[in-house]
Design a protein around this motif. Structure first.
Motif, PDB file in Angstrom:
ATOM      1  N   LYS A  73       0.860  -1.180   0.000  1.00 39.44           N
ATOM      2  CA  LYS A  73       0.000   0.000   0.000  1.00 39.44           C
ATOM      3  C   LYS A  73       0.901   1.236   0.000  1.00 39.44           C
ATOM      4  O   LYS A  73       1.681   1.437   0.935  1.00 39.44           O
ATOM      5  N   VAL A  74       0.802   2.028  -1.053  1.00 36.87           N
ATOM      6  CA  VAL A  74       1.682   3.183  -1.227  1.00 36.87           C
ATOM      7  C   VAL A  74       0.868   4.469  -1.270  1.00 36.87           C
ATOM      8  O   VAL A  74      -0.206   4.515  -1.884  1.00 36.87           O
ATOM      9  N   ILE A  75       1.360   5.512  -0.608  1.00 31.77           N
ATOM     10  CA  ILE A  75       0.756   6.835  -0.718  1.00 31.77           C
ATOM     11  C   ILE A  75       1.792   7.781  -1.320  1.00 31.77           C
ATOM     12  O   ILE A  75       3.000   7.510  -1.268  1.00 31.77           O
ATOM     13  N   ALA A  76       1.313   8.877  -1.900  1.00 34.30           N
ATOM     14  CA  ALA A  76       2.226   9.818  -2.552  1.00 34.30           C
ATOM     15  C   ALA A  76       1.921  11.244  -2.117  1.00 34.30           C
ATOM     16  O   ALA A  76       0.804  11.728  -2.311  1.00 34.30           O
ATOM     17  N   PHE A  77       2.912  11.884  -1.509  1.00 31.49           N
ATOM     18  CA  PHE A  77       2.804  13.304  -1.187  1.00 31.49           C
ATOM     19  C   PHE A  77       3.298  14.080  -2.403  1.00 31.49           C
ATOM     20  O   PHE A  77       4.488  14.027  -2.742  1.00 31.49           O
ATOM     21  N   CYS A  78       2.397  14.765  -3.072  1.00 31.14           N
ATOM     22  CA  CYS A  78       2.770  15.465  -4.304  1.00 31.14           C
ATOM     23  C   CYS A  78       1.776  16.584  -4.586  1.00 31.14           C
ATOM     24  O   CYS A  78       0.732  16.688  -3.938  1.00 31.14           O
ATOM     25  N   ASP A  79       2.109  17.414  -5.572  1.00 31.96           N
ATOM     26  CA  ASP A  79       1.196  18.466  -5.984  1.00 31.96           C
ATOM     27  C   ASP A  79      -0.105  17.835  -6.484  1.00 31.96           C
ATOM     28  O   ASP A  79      -0.103  16.718  -7.016  1.00 31.96           O
ATOM     29  N   ASP A  80      -1.186  18.592  -6.339  1.00 28.59           N
ATOM     30  CA  ASP A  80      -2.477  18.076  -6.788  1.00 28.59           C
ATOM     31  C   ASP A  80      -2.477  17.738  -8.269  1.00 28.59           C
ATOM     32  O   ASP A  80      -3.217  16.851  -8.708  1.00 28.59           O
ATOM     33  N   THR A  81      -1.630  18.415  -9.053  1.00 25.75           N
ATOM     34  CA  THR A  81      -1.571  18.152 -10.488  1.00 25.75           C
ATOM     35  C   THR A  81      -1.017  16.757 -10.779  1.00 25.75           C
ATOM     36  O   THR A  81      -1.289  16.187 -11.834  1.00 25.75           O
ATOM     37  N   ASP A  82      -0.216  16.200  -9.844  1.00 27.18           N
ATOM     38  CA  ASP A  82       0.367  14.862 -10.030  1.00 27.18           C
ATOM     39  C   ASP A  82      -0.413  13.779  -9.290  1.00 27.18           C
ATOM     40  O   ASP A  82      -0.128  12.589  -9.449  1.00 27.18           O
ATOM     41  N   ALA A  83      -1.373  14.180  -8.477  1.00 31.00           N
ATOM     42  CA  ALA A  83      -2.078  13.231  -7.622  1.00 31.00           C
ATOM     43  C   ALA A  83      -2.820  12.163  -8.419  1.00 31.00           C
ATOM     44  O   ALA A  83      -2.756  10.972  -8.091  1.00 31.00           O
ATOM     45  N   GLU A  84      -3.508  12.556  -9.465  1.00 33.42           N
ATOM     46  CA  GLU A  84      -4.278  11.591 -10.247  1.00 33.42           C
ATOM     47  C   GLU A  84      -3.362  10.591 -10.940  1.00 33.42           C
ATOM     48  O   GLU A  84      -3.658   9.390 -11.006  1.00 33.42           O
ATOM     49  N   ASP A  97      -1.629  18.936   1.051  1.00 35.36           N
ATOM     50  CA  ASP A  97      -2.129  19.396   2.345  1.00 35.36           C
ATOM     51  C   ASP A  97      -3.127  18.432   2.989  1.00 35.36           C
ATOM     52  O   ASP A  97      -3.022  18.123   4.178  1.00 35.36           O
ATOM     53  N   ASP A  98      -4.100  17.978   2.207  1.00 32.99           N
ATOM     54  CA  ASP A  98      -5.126  17.086   2.772  1.00 32.99           C
ATOM     55  C   ASP A  98      -4.525  15.766   3.256  1.00 32.99           C
ATOM     56  O   ASP A  98      -4.907  15.244   4.306  1.00 32.99           O
ATOM     57  N   LEU A  99      -3.563  15.228   2.487  1.00 27.33           N
ATOM     58  CA  LEU A  99      -2.954  13.952   2.862  1.00 27.33           C
ATOM     59  C   LEU A  99      -2.048  14.123   4.082  1.00 27.33           C
ATOM     60  O   LEU A  99      -2.011  13.252   4.963  1.00 27.33           O
ATOM     61  N   VAL A 100      -1.328  15.235   4.145  1.00 30.32           N
ATOM     62  CA  VAL A 100      -0.490  15.512   5.309  1.00 30.32           C
ATOM     63  C   VAL A 100      -1.356  15.581   6.563  1.00 30.32           C
ATOM     64  O   VAL A 100      -1.011  15.019   7.610  1.00 30.32           O
ATOM     65  N   LYS A 101      -2.507  16.251   6.458  1.00 33.68           N
ATOM     66  CA  LYS A 101      -3.409  16.361   7.611  1.00 33.68           C
ATOM     67  C   LYS A 101      -3.970  14.997   7.998  1.00 33.68           C
ATOM     68  O   LYS A 101      -4.075  14.664   9.192  1.00 33.68           O
ATOM     69  N   LYS A 102      -4.325  14.197   7.004  1.00 34.57           N
ATOM     70  CA  LYS A 102      -4.891  12.874   7.278  1.00 34.57           C
ATOM     71  C   LYS A 102      -3.906  12.012   8.059  1.00 34.57           C
ATOM     72  O   LYS A 102      -4.281  11.350   9.030  1.00 34.57           O
ATOM     73  N   LYS A 125       7.055  17.807   8.810  1.00 39.24           N
ATOM     74  CA  LYS A 125       6.469  17.856  10.157  1.00 39.24           C
ATOM     75  C   LYS A 125       5.876  16.523  10.586  1.00 39.24           C
ATOM     76  O   LYS A 125       5.466  16.374  11.739  1.00 39.24           O
ATOM     77  N   LEU A 126       5.840  15.556   9.656  1.00 43.31           N
ATOM     78  CA  LEU A 126       5.329  14.220   9.998  1.00 43.31           C
ATOM     79  C   LEU A 126       6.443  13.293  10.487  1.00 43.31           C
ATOM     80  O   LEU A 126       6.204  12.121  10.754  1.00 43.31           O
ATOM     81  N   GLY A 127       7.651  13.841  10.606  1.00 42.67           N
ATOM     82  CA  GLY A 127       8.810  13.029  10.985  1.00 42.67           C
ATOM     83  C   GLY A 127       8.619  12.244  12.274  1.00 42.67           C
ATOM     84  O   GLY A 127       9.007  11.078  12.369  1.00 42.67           O
ATOM     85  N   LYS A 128       8.000  12.864  13.286  1.00 43.71           N
ATOM     86  CA  LYS A 128       7.811  12.194  14.570  1.00 43.71           C
ATOM     87  C   LYS A 128       6.798  11.054  14.470  1.00 43.71           C
ATOM     88  O   LYS A 128       6.805  10.133  15.297  1.00 43.71           O
ATOM     89  N   ILE A 129       5.935  11.114  13.466  1.00 42.56           N
ATOM     90  CA  ILE A 129       4.936  10.066  13.274  1.00 42.56           C
ATOM     91  C   ILE A 129       5.464   8.959  12.373  1.00 42.56           C
ATOM     92  O   ILE A 129       5.376   7.767  12.700  1.00 42.56           O
ATOM     93  N   LEU A 130       6.037   9.347  11.240  1.00 46.67           N
ATOM     94  CA  LEU A 130       6.480   8.362  10.252  1.00 46.67           C
ATOM     95  C   LEU A 130       7.871   7.802  10.543  1.00 46.67           C
ATOM     96  O   LEU A 130       8.164   6.657  10.205  1.00 46.67           O
ATOM     97  N   GLY A 131       8.721   8.610  11.164  1.00 44.84           N
ATOM     98  CA  GLY A 131      10.096   8.178  11.440  1.00 44.84           C
ATOM     99  C   GLY A 131      10.194   6.895  12.238  1.00 44.84           C
ATOM    100  O   GLY A 131      10.852   5.933  11.815  1.00 44.84           O
ATOM    101  N   PRO A 132       9.543   6.809  13.403  1.00 45.85           N
ATOM    102  CA  PRO A 132       9.633   5.588  14.222  1.00 45.85           C
ATOM    103  C   PRO A 132       9.097   4.344  13.514  1.00 45.85           C
ATOM    104  O   PRO A 132       9.487   3.229  13.850  1.00 45.85           O
ATOM    105  N   GLN A 133       8.223   4.526  12.532  1.00 40.70           N
ATOM    106  CA  GLN A 133       7.656   3.387  11.808  1.00 40.70           C
ATOM    107  C   GLN A 133       8.445   3.048  10.546  1.00 40.70           C
ATOM    108  O   GLN A 133       8.103   2.113   9.824  1.00 40.70           O
TER     109      GLN A 133
END
Length: 225
Positions: A73-84, A97-102, A125-133
């Motif tokens: 399962k992969v997610i992508a943080f990118c501009d909305d123009t590349d999201a689709e 922004d929406d994915l970062v908040k989620k 800013k998600l380093g403390k959440i994603l880093g340990p995992q």
């Protein structure tokens, strides 16, 4: 004290502590009694590195010749123009922004996070959440890239990431117990070759000290180096 199953104990009776040539080691792991699921086979390499030294850490990512028998399962943080485009390549979620908040709100139902350099300022800013995992995007393992579409496609198909642990061990998934012996051998050879290529120049002495194969619920088998 951890209790072993009767199946495991029976397999352990046939195990050997002597290292085996790779193909024989693979056949040995495959010969162990099957479980109700297709066990994942892992290759563990014990490296002669000083994990306290930043210039001796070993990490990276690679696509195995025959995959690992599982999509990620992969997610992508990118501009909305590349999201689709990212979603068409296999990402289960994509955006900025929406994915970062989620994710910030606690959603972590994914295996790999890919990020465009353009949005890393927001992802940071998600380093403390994603880093340990172990899910924080990084240029060193190919998860921070301008080519979002290719990265999503590769990691969705099973491209693997790895990094050494505090004991100097690298754990890499190399396939399933149901794989043909040759396919497992090819995958393991690819891992060993890659680990050799990324040997830190600061590492001294014997680099690969031990190699061990094991299935999810079966005894380990040492491989001749």
């Amino acid at each position: 004290m951890q209790l072993r199953s009767k199946r495991y104990n029976n397999d352990a009776k046939t195990a050997t502590k002597e290292p085996m040539e790779l193909s024989k080691a693979v056949e040995k792991v495959k010969s162990y009694n099957s479980t109700k699921f297709d066990q994942t086979i892992e290759c563990v390499l014990h490296l002669g590195i000083d994990t306290k030294q930043a210039d001796q850490l070993v990490r990276g990512s690679l696509s195995l010749p025959h995959g690992i028998g599982k999509q990620k399962k992969v997610i992508a943080f990118c501009d909305d123009t590349d999201a689709e485009k990212a979603k068409q390549a296999g990402a289960i979620e994509a955006g900025a922004d929406d994915l970062v908040k989620k994710v910030s709100d606690g959603w972590l139902d994914f295996d790999v996070a890919i990020a465009s350099p353009k949005v890393m300022g927001k992802v940071g800013k998600l380093g403390k959440i994603l880093g340990p995992q172990g899910k924080m995007p990084s240029p060193k393992n190919g998860t921070v890239t301008n080519d979002i579409v290719t990265a999503v496609a590769e990691f969705t198909a099973g491209k693997i990431e790895f990094r050494n642990d505090s004991g100097g061990n690298v754990h890499v998934v190399v396939g399933k117990q149901s794989f043909e012996t040759k396919k497992l051998v090819d995958n393991i050879d690819a891992v060993i070759s890659y680990i050799k290529r990324v040997k830190p120049s600061a590492a001294k002495g014997t680099y690969i000290k031990k190699i061990c194969l094991s299935a999810t619920m079966s005894p380990g088998v040492l491989v001749t180096i």
